[in-house]
Design a protein around this motif. Structure first.
Motif, short mmCIF file in Angstrom:
data_model
loop_
_atom_site.label_atom_id
_atom_site.label_comp_id
_atom_site.label_asym_id
_atom_site.label_seq_id
_atom_site.Cartn_x
_atom_site.Cartn_y
_atom_site.Cartn_z
N LEU A 1 0.97 -1.38 0.03
CA LEU A 1 0.24 -0.18 -0.06
C LEU A 1 0.80 1.42 0.15
O LEU A 1 0.29 2.29 0.29
CB LEU A 1 -0.95 -0.07 1.21
CG LEU A 1 -1.96 -1.11 1.29
CD1 LEU A 1 -2.59 -0.96 2.71
CD2 LEU A 1 -3.12 -1.04 0.29
N ALA A 2 2.00 0.97 -0.26
CA ALA A 2 2.99 2.18 -0.36
C ALA A 2 2.48 3.46 -1.31
O ALA A 2 1.80 2.82 -2.46
CB ALA A 2 4.36 1.92 -0.69
N GLU A 3 2.91 4.65 -1.02
CA GLU A 3 2.60 5.90 -1.92
C GLU A 3 1.10 5.98 -2.26
O GLU A 3 0.84 6.10 -3.21
CB GLU A 3 3.47 5.45 -3.53
CG GLU A 3 4.86 5.50 -3.19
CD GLU A 3 5.64 5.60 -4.51
OE1 GLU A 3 5.09 6.39 -5.51
OE2 GLU A 3 6.53 5.11 -4.82
N ASN A 4 0.21 5.71 -1.30
CA ASN A 4 -1.02 6.06 -1.10
C ASN A 4 -1.38 6.89 0.11
O ASN A 4 -0.51 7.03 0.91
CB ASN A 4 -1.77 4.92 -1.23
CG ASN A 4 -2.01 4.14 -2.31
OD1 ASN A 4 -2.57 4.42 -3.36
ND2 ASN A 4 -1.36 2.74 -2.37
N SER A 5 -2.54 7.59 0.06
CA SER A 5 -2.84 8.64 1.30
C SER A 5 -3.43 7.76 2.10
O SER A 5 -4.59 7.90 2.76
CB SER A 5 -3.84 9.78 0.67
OG SER A 5 -3.19 10.49 -0.42
N ILE A 6 -2.76 6.92 2.80
CA ILE A 6 -3.16 6.09 4.14
C ILE A 6 -2.06 6.23 5.03
O ILE A 6 -0.85 6.28 5.00
CB ILE A 6 -2.95 4.75 3.33
CG1 ILE A 6 -4.07 4.20 2.17
CG2 ILE A 6 -3.29 3.59 4.61
CD1 ILE A 6 -3.92 2.89 1.70
N SER A 7 -2.62 6.31 6.32
CA SER A 7 -1.83 6.62 7.55
C SER A 7 -0.98 5.33 7.78
O SER A 7 -1.43 4.33 7.54
CB SER A 7 -2.81 6.88 8.60
OG SER A 7 -3.52 5.51 8.87
N PRO A 8 0.13 5.63 8.27
CA PRO A 8 1.11 4.75 8.49
C PRO A 8 0.51 3.53 9.56
O PRO A 8 0.85 2.49 9.57
CB PRO A 8 2.50 5.36 9.24
CG PRO A 8 2.22 6.87 8.76
CD PRO A 8 0.57 7.04 8.39
N GLU A 9 -0.26 4.04 10.65
CA GLU A 9 -0.95 3.55 11.58
C GLU A 9 -1.95 2.26 10.92
O GLU A 9 -1.93 1.08 11.39
CB GLU A 9 -1.83 4.11 12.44
CG GLU A 9 -0.98 5.25 13.47
CD GLU A 9 -0.56 6.52 12.63
OE1 GLU A 9 0.41 7.15 13.24
OE2 GLU A 9 -1.02 6.49 11.52
N GLN B 1 -1.77 1.18 7.75
CA GLN B 1 -0.84 0.28 7.10
C GLN B 1 0.09 -0.91 8.00
O GLN B 1 0.02 -1.94 7.69
CB GLN B 1 0.29 1.10 6.25
CG GLN B 1 -0.31 2.01 5.07
CD GLN B 1 0.80 2.31 4.34
OE1 GLN B 1 1.80 1.67 3.88
NE2 GLN B 1 0.93 3.77 3.83
N GLN B 2 0.47 -0.15 9.10
CA GLN B 2 0.99 -1.25 10.10
C GLN B 2 0.01 -2.31 10.72
O GLN B 2 0.43 -3.40 10.93
CB GLN B 2 1.56 -0.47 11.42
CG GLN B 2 2.60 -1.16 12.18
CD GLN B 2 3.75 -1.67 11.29
OE1 GLN B 2 4.28 -0.94 10.57
NE2 GLN B 2 3.86 -2.92 11.80
N GLN B 3 -1.23 -1.82 10.98
CA GLN B 3 -2.19 -2.79 11.75
C GLN B 3 -2.56 -3.86 10.47
O GLN B 3 -2.59 -5.20 10.88
CB GLN B 3 -3.44 -2.03 11.80
CG GLN B 3 -3.71 -1.32 13.08
CD GLN B 3 -4.85 -0.55 13.25
OE1 GLN B 3 -5.31 0.72 12.70
NE2 GLN B 3 -5.74 -1.16 13.92
N ILE B 4 -2.63 -3.44 9.29
CA ILE B 4 -2.63 -4.63 8.29
C ILE B 4 -1.74 -5.43 8.04
O ILE B 4 -1.68 -6.73 8.05
CB ILE B 4 -3.10 -3.78 7.01
CG1 ILE B 4 -4.52 -3.18 6.80
CG2 ILE B 4 -3.18 -4.98 5.53
CD1 ILE B 4 -4.75 -2.31 5.53
#
Length: 316
Positions: A237-245, A247-250
């Protein structure tokens, strides 16, 4: 002698090199042929296609970065694939195929008995091409089909096309790796893909890097991973407007699922793969030498085994 690997990148091919390539193919001495970004005349391209048509040892063919550059070359490649029975991985990333070109290739791809990995990234494809590609992802149990599919950077495909692909993936019992990076998918398409992932029994790797997703998509994907058992092991999911939190949960949830499978003893059977995707080089350092017929040649031949888990898997 064990089948070898011929890998040339970004170089003009001399007549001597083309002759050596054709000889190796005819002698069934080549397992991997990579001419990534190479420049050669139409006549020499046709010679190589005629030689690979009868090759029985060739398992991987990489013509990335514009080698298949015209309708005439597409037709020559299609003719070769109609006869060839050994190619398992075909990489055409960065070739200006368009929908019309894929239509020329499709009959040969659909009938090929061994093809399991296909890279059509950055090939100027649209919705008509997606309709053809879905035919390479047959419904559960219908027939063999692709296990790895790359469609990176094809912005001409609309949400309607992506929705059809999502349906095909949901019903395919074959696909393990799906690379859709750098397409303008957005949250709506991501939601459809989440349903496809939840339905698929085999999809292990999904690359959505740089596809215009937001936290809305991430939350949907998180809910899917958290609440539904899937085969998914890697979600990019890199280079998307998604919070690091988020992404880390997933990532943590996918890691937990993989650890549980390892404890059960079943995680070692399948591995994530990105062979042939740009800018993969597939280089091996041992057992290599320069092409003997031309001391200035950039061709490298290698007799060490490819170590390609997918190729080994399909031969079992």
């Amino acid at each position: 002698m064990l089948p070898s690997s011929i890998q040339i990148s970004g170089e003009p091919l001399s007549g001597a090199e083309v002759r050596d390539i054709c000889r190796g193919l005819r002698d069934n001495a080549v397992r991997l042929l990579s001419l990534r970004g190479c420049r050669l005349c139409d006549r020499d391209f046709g010679r190589i296609c005629r030689a690979l048509a009868g090759a029985t040892s060739l398992a991987q063919l990489n013509l990335n970065l514009g080698v298949v550059s015209s309708p005439s070359r597409i037709k020559q490649l299609a003719e070769a694939l109609r006869t060839n029975r050994s190619i398992q991985s075909l990489f055409l990333h960065g070739s200006p195929l368009t929908d019309a070109g894929l239509a020329l290739l499709n009959p040969a791809l659909a009938l090929h008995p061994a093809l399991v990995a296909l890279d059509l990234g950055d090939c100027m494809l649209g919705d008509e091409a997606i309709n053809l590609i879905c035919g390479l992802l047959p419904p559960d149990g219908a027939k063999s089909g692709l296990k790895e599919l790359t469609l990176s950077a094809n912005p001409g495909i609309t949400p309607k096309g992506w929705s059809r692909l999502a349906i095909a993936v949901a019903h395919s019992s074959q696909v393990r790796v799906l690379n859709l990076d750098y397409n303008p998918l957005g949250d709506h398409v991501a939601g459809m893909l989440a349903v496809a992932v939840a339905s698929s029994r085999t999809l292990e790797v999904l690359d959505l890097e740089g596809t215009g997703l937001t936290n809305q998509s991430a939350q949907t994907l998180l809910d899917m991973v958290e609440n539904y058992p899937t085969a998914l092991r890697s979600l990019v999911l890199a280079e998307n407007s998604i919070s690091p939190e988020l992404q880390q949960q997933i990532c943590d949830l996918l890691s937990e699922g993989e650890e549980e499978e390892e404890v059960a003893g079943g995680a070692g059977d399948t591995q994530e793969r990105e062979r042939g995707r740009e800018p993969a080089a597939h280089q091996r350092s041992s057992g290599s030498w320069m092409c003997p017929s031309d001391p200035s040649s950039q061709m490298v031949l290698m007799t060490s085994g490819l170590g390609d888990s997918l190729l080994a898997e399909t031969e079992m």
